[in-house]
Design a protein around this motif. Structure first.
Motif, mmCIF file in Angstrom:
data_model
loop_
_atom_site.group_PDB
_atom_site.id
_atom_site.type_symbol
_atom_site.label_atom_id
_atom_site.label_comp_id
_atom_site.label_asym_id
_atom_site.label_seq_id
_atom_site.Cartn_x
_atom_site.Cartn_y
_atom_site.Cartn_z
ATOM 1 N N TYR A 17 42.873 -78.325 -26.280
ATOM 2 C CA TYR A 17 43.366 -77.303 -25.187
ATOM 3 C C TYR A 17 43.200 -78.011 -24.116
ATOM 4 O O TYR A 17 42.378 -79.017 -23.739
ATOM 5 N N ASP A 18 44.280 -77.813 -22.810
ATOM 6 C CA ASP A 18 44.391 -78.911 -21.715
ATOM 7 C C ASP A 18 43.746 -77.890 -20.541
ATOM 8 O O ASP A 18 43.449 -78.628 -19.456
ATOM 9 N N TYR A 19 43.604 -76.735 -20.679
ATOM 10 C CA TYR A 19 42.972 -75.879 -19.560
ATOM 11 C C TYR A 19 41.997 -74.757 -19.902
ATOM 12 O O TYR A 19 41.946 -73.973 -20.920
ATOM 13 N N TRP A 20 41.204 -74.787 -18.977
ATOM 14 C CA TRP A 20 39.653 -73.919 -19.510
ATOM 15 C C TRP A 20 39.553 -72.839 -18.264
ATOM 16 O O TRP A 20 39.598 -73.269 -17.160
ATOM 17 N N GLY A 21 39.196 -71.891 -18.657
ATOM 18 C CA GLY A 21 38.504 -70.928 -17.754
ATOM 19 C C GLY A 21 37.083 -71.228 -17.503
ATOM 20 O O GLY A 21 36.477 -71.978 -18.144
#
Length: 123
Positions: free
Chosen positions: A110-114
């Motif tokens: 995954y490239d983006y995280w919350g």
């Protein structure tokens, strides 16, 4: 892409919660979405993933049959409906977005995280 997770809280065992993840920014750049969780003192673990169309989902064995991942692309939202919660489900839950449409079960996919939302299940 910025991700904002919400919906966590304190719930009794057997109860339900629905987590939401709102995406903003360059939302055309992401495809697959996933949920992970991390309990105190443990590594981040995979929970569920969904492809862009929503037609394909995949779950960790520990949550299969209890959790449901879904998405609303028109609203840039991804949900995690959690039923029959157990104390072992207590963790910080993170949503993640991938630039590819694969069902990755590892954080590196995954490239983006919350920022995470805390779920506490009391016995």
């Amino acid at each position: 892409v910025q991700l904002q997770a919400s919906g966590g809280g304190l719930v009794q065992a057997g109860g339900s919660l629905r987590l939401s993840c709102a995406a903003s920014g360059r939302t055309v750049s992401y495809r697959g979405m996933g949920w992970f969780r991390q309990a105190p003192g443990k590594e981040r673990e995979f929970v569920a993933t969904i492809n862009w169309s929503g037609a394909s989902t995949y779950y960790a064995d520990s949550v299969k049959g209890r959790f449901t991942i879904s998405r609303d692309n028109a609203k840039n939202l991804v949900y995690l409906q959690m039923n029959s919660l157990k104390p072992d489900d207590t963790a910080v839950y993170y949503c993640a977005a991938s630039r590819t449409d694969s069902h990755s079960t590892v954080p590196g996919g995954y490239d983006y995280w919350g920022q995470g939302t805390l779920v506490t299940v009391s016995s």
